[in-house]
Design a protein around this motif. Structure first.
Motif, PDB file in Angstrom:
ATOM      1  N   LEU A 100       5.303  50.101  14.697  1.00 59.01           N
ATOM      2  CA  LEU A 100       6.713  50.876  14.080  1.00 59.01           C
ATOM      3  C   LEU A 100       6.449  51.909  13.134  1.00 59.01           C
ATOM      4  O   LEU A 100       5.610  51.892  12.173  1.00 59.01           O
ATOM      5  N   ILE A 101       7.134  53.150  13.531  1.00 58.62           N
ATOM      6  CA  ILE A 101       7.187  54.014  12.418  1.00 58.62           C
ATOM      7  C   ILE A 101       8.578  54.677  12.464  1.00 58.62           C
ATOM      8  O   ILE A 101       9.166  54.559  13.246  1.00 58.62           O
ATOM      9  N   CYS A 102       8.670  55.228  11.095  1.00 57.27           N
ATOM     10  CA  CYS A 102      10.116  55.918  10.896  1.00 57.27           C
ATOM     11  C   CYS A 102       9.904  57.293  11.689  1.00 57.27           C
ATOM     12  O   CYS A 102       9.473  58.379  11.132  1.00 57.27           O
ATOM     13  N   ALA A 103      10.447  57.277  12.805  1.00 59.17           N
ATOM     14  CA  ALA A 103      10.327  58.190  13.860  1.00 59.17           C
ATOM     15  C   ALA A 103      11.289  59.630  13.434  1.00 59.17           C
ATOM     16  O   ALA A 103      11.146  60.707  13.853  1.00 59.17           O
ATOM     17  N   THR A 104      12.416  59.591  12.617  1.00 55.62           N
ATOM     18  CA  THR A 104      13.234  60.459  12.372  1.00 55.62           C
ATOM     19  C   THR A 104      12.470  61.887  11.800  1.00 55.62           C
ATOM     20  O   THR A 104      11.791  61.582  10.822  1.00 55.62           O
ATOM     21  N   GLY A 105      12.571  62.587  12.629  1.00 53.83           N
ATOM     22  CA  GLY A 105      12.311  64.158  12.477  1.00 53.83           C
ATOM     23  C   GLY A 105      10.811  64.231  12.687  1.00 53.83           C
ATOM     24  O   GLY A 105      10.398  65.358  12.578  1.00 53.83           O
ATOM     25  N   LEU A 106      10.022  63.427  13.124  1.00 55.41           N
ATOM     26  CA  LEU A 106       8.786  63.316  13.658  1.00 55.41           C
ATOM     27  C   LEU A 106       8.724  63.852  15.157  1.00 55.41           C
ATOM     28  O   LEU A 106       9.432  63.327  15.985  1.00 55.41           O
ATOM     29  N   ASP A 107       7.666  64.477  15.646  1.00 52.13           N
ATOM     30  CA  ASP A 107       7.562  64.901  17.096  1.00 52.13           C
ATOM     31  C   ASP A 107       6.596  64.145  17.624  1.00 52.13           C
ATOM     32  O   ASP A 107       6.202  63.255  16.938  1.00 52.13           O
ATOM     33  N   SER A 108       6.637  64.030  19.066  1.00 51.64           N
ATOM     34  CA  SER A 108       5.683  62.953  19.461  1.00 51.64           C
ATOM     35  C   SER A 108       4.325  63.210  19.366  1.00 51.64           C
ATOM     36  O   SER A 108       3.519  61.969  19.313  1.00 51.64           O
ATOM     37  N   GLU A 109       3.833  64.454  18.953  1.00 52.74           N
ATOM     38  CA  GLU A 109       2.436  64.470  18.715  1.00 52.74           C
ATOM     39  C   GLU A 109       1.964  63.856  17.285  1.00 52.74           C
ATOM     40  O   GLU A 109       0.895  63.301  17.293  1.00 52.74           O
ATOM     41  N   THR A 110       2.986  64.013  16.584  1.00 53.95           N
ATOM     42  CA  THR A 110       2.563  63.607  15.348  1.00 53.95           C
ATOM     43  C   THR A 110       2.721  61.684  15.017  1.00 53.95           C
ATOM     44  O   THR A 110       1.919  61.192  14.683  1.00 53.95           O
ATOM     45  N   ILE A 111       3.751  61.459  16.046  1.00 55.27           N
ATOM     46  CA  ILE A 111       3.724  59.959  16.171  1.00 55.27           C
ATOM     47  C   ILE A 111       2.581  59.331  16.927  1.00 55.27           C
ATOM     48  O   ILE A 111       2.053  58.345  16.411  1.00 55.27           O
ATOM     49  N   LEU A 112       2.007  59.993  17.982  1.00 58.55           N
ATOM     50  CA  LEU A 112       0.825  59.996  18.612  1.00 58.55           C
ATOM     51  C   LEU A 112      -0.295  60.003  17.547  1.00 58.55           C
ATOM     52  O   LEU A 112      -1.090  58.860  17.379  1.00 58.55           O
ATOM     53  N   ALA A 113      -0.420  60.737  16.590  1.00 61.91           N
ATOM     54  CA  ALA A 113      -1.617  61.043  15.794  1.00 61.91           C
ATOM     55  C   ALA A 113      -1.715  59.664  14.794  1.00 61.91           C
ATOM     56  O   ALA A 113      -2.403  58.967  14.347  1.00 61.91           O
ATOM     57  N   GLU A 114      -0.330  59.200  14.616  1.00 64.73           N
ATOM     58  CA  GLU A 114      -0.095  57.940  13.543  1.00 64.73           C
ATOM     59  C   GLU A 114      -0.609  56.705  14.111  1.00 64.73           C
ATOM     60  O   GLU A 114      -1.047  55.994  13.537  1.00 64.73           O
ATOM     61  N   ALA A 115      -0.182  56.878  15.136  1.00 69.63           N
ATOM     62  CA  ALA A 115      -0.624  55.555  16.113  1.00 69.63           C
ATOM     63  C   ALA A 115      -1.899  55.389  16.146  1.00 69.63           C
ATOM     64  O   ALA A 115      -2.611  54.398  15.805  1.00 69.63           O
ATOM     65  N   LYS A 116      -2.793  56.474  16.356  1.00 69.35           N
ATOM     66  CA  LYS A 116      -4.176  56.343  16.565  1.00 69.35           C
ATOM     67  C   LYS A 116      -4.640  56.210  15.133  1.00 69.35           C
ATOM     68  O   LYS A 116      -5.678  55.376  15.047  1.00 69.35           O
ATOM     69  N   ARG A 117      -4.238  56.686  14.320  1.00 70.81           N
ATOM     70  CA  ARG A 117      -4.762  56.450  12.784  1.00 70.81           C
ATOM     71  C   ARG A 117      -4.714  55.210  12.462  1.00 70.81           C
ATOM     72  O   ARG A 117      -5.674  54.434  12.067  1.00 70.81           O
ATOM     73  N   ARG A 118      -3.512  54.684  12.664  1.00 71.87           N
ATOM     74  CA  ARG A 118      -3.151  53.291  12.401  1.00 71.87           C
ATOM     75  C   ARG A 118      -3.994  52.165  13.190  1.00 71.87           C
ATOM     76  O   ARG A 118      -4.046  50.980  12.525  1.00 71.87           O
ATOM     77  N   LEU A 119      -4.227  52.538  14.194  1.00 68.55           N
ATOM     78  CA  LEU A 119      -5.067  51.445  15.044  1.00 68.55           C
ATOM     79  C   LEU A 119      -6.512  51.532  14.318  1.00 68.55           C
ATOM     80  O   LEU A 119      -7.052  50.151  14.540  1.00 68.55           O
ATOM     81  N   ARG A 120      -6.753  52.187  13.638  1.00 67.26           N
ATOM     82  CA  ARG A 120      -8.253  51.903  12.636  1.00 67.26           C
ATOM     83  C   ARG A 120      -7.942  50.932  11.363  1.00 67.26           C
ATOM     84  O   ARG A 120      -8.908  50.585  10.991  1.00 67.26           O
ATOM     85  N   ASN A 121      -6.807  50.744  10.905  1.00 66.98           N
ATOM     86  CA  ASN A 121      -6.443  50.029  10.204  1.00 66.98           C
ATOM     87  C   ASN A 121      -6.838  48.303  10.258  1.00 66.98           C
ATOM     88  O   ASN A 121      -6.810  48.032  11.569  1.00 66.98           O
ATOM     89  N   GLY A 122      -7.043  47.565   9.058  1.00 64.66           N
ATOM     90  CA  GLY A 122      -7.341  46.174   9.335  1.00 64.66           C
ATOM     91  C   GLY A 122      -5.843  45.585   9.421  1.00 64.66           C
ATOM     92  O   GLY A 122      -4.773  46.291   9.084  1.00 64.66           O
ATOM     93  N   ALA A 123      -5.869  44.290   9.359  1.00 62.71           N
ATOM     94  CA  ALA A 123      -4.544  43.648   9.632  1.00 62.71           C
ATOM     95  C   ALA A 123      -3.786  43.786   8.452  1.00 62.71           C
ATOM     96  O   ALA A 123      -2.506  43.755   8.433  1.00 62.71           O
ATOM     97  N   ALA A 124      -4.241  43.404   7.398  1.00 59.89           N
ATOM     98  CA  ALA A 124      -3.536  43.728   5.852  1.00 59.89           C
ATOM     99  C   ALA A 124      -2.953  44.942   5.617  1.00 59.89           C
ATOM    100  O   ALA A 124      -1.964  45.117   5.350  1.00 59.89           O
ATOM    101  N   GLU A 125      -3.858  45.966   5.953  1.00 60.01           N
ATOM    102  CA  GLU A 125      -3.223  47.279   5.634  1.00 60.01           C
ATOM    103  C   GLU A 125      -2.380  47.833   6.499  1.00 60.01           C
ATOM    104  O   GLU A 125      -1.386  48.254   6.170  1.00 60.01           O
TER     105      GLU A 125
END
Length: 166
Positions: A118-143
């Motif tokens: 889940l990301i607030c996608a308003t105003g974000l392009d697909s490349e930015t959303i993809l980069a955020e998804a990849k970054r957040r996959l490195r998070n732990g469960a609590a983060e």
């Protein structure tokens, strides 16, 4: 969709249904609906945000489950689906590589965290959303739970602003 005066005057079940399109947490919808009337849109948005801050993890999870996977198109004809399509419009990339990578990231995210990315996608392009998804996959469960709750909070506020105008 509604002026503030109209929203304040809605019957309770109608107000609740409209609010659930903003946030699928029944506790949040009930709290906001019961707090009417609001003197201004700012007061509504402020109360909405404070009510959101009071939600527990189960209510947040319930609200997250109402969202379609990022990069997919919500096909239902209800208000929430229409808002989702608009919010994700920039994420609808015609680049097949990006679509494929986003689908992979969504699958990996669901496997790791047990829910949609889940990301607030308003105003974000697909490349930015993809980069955020990849970054957040490195998070732990609590983060990640904290980031998801923060993103949902942004979406809720945007949607309340779409639901009610001054």
């Amino acid at each position: 969709m509604w002026t503030l005066a109209e929203f304040n005057g809605l019957e309770a079940p109608t107000a609740r249904a409209e609010l659930l399109a903003c946030c699928a947490s029944p506790e949040w919808a009930d709290a906001v609906g019961e707090a009417r009337p609001f003197e201004s849109l700012d007061r509504l948005l402020d109360f909405s945000d404070r009510a959101y801050a009071e939600l527990d993890a189960d209510q947040i999870d319930l609200a997250v489950k109402a969202h379609p996977e990022i990069g997919t198109r919500a096909e239902e004809r209800d208000t929430e689906s229409a808002w989702s399509r608009g919010e994700q419009s920039a994420a609808q990339s015609s680049d097949q590589r990006v679509k494929g990578e986003l689908a992979e990231a969504n699958a990996e995210y669901r496997e790791k965290f047990g829910q949609v990315f889940l990301i607030c996608a308003t105003g974000l392009d697909s490349e930015t959303i993809l980069a955020e998804a990849k970054r957040r996959l490195r998070n732990g469960a609590a983060e990640e739970a904290a980031e998801t709750a923060s993103e949902l909070r942004k979406i809720v506020q945007l949607r309340v602003g779409k639901l009610v105008t001054e």
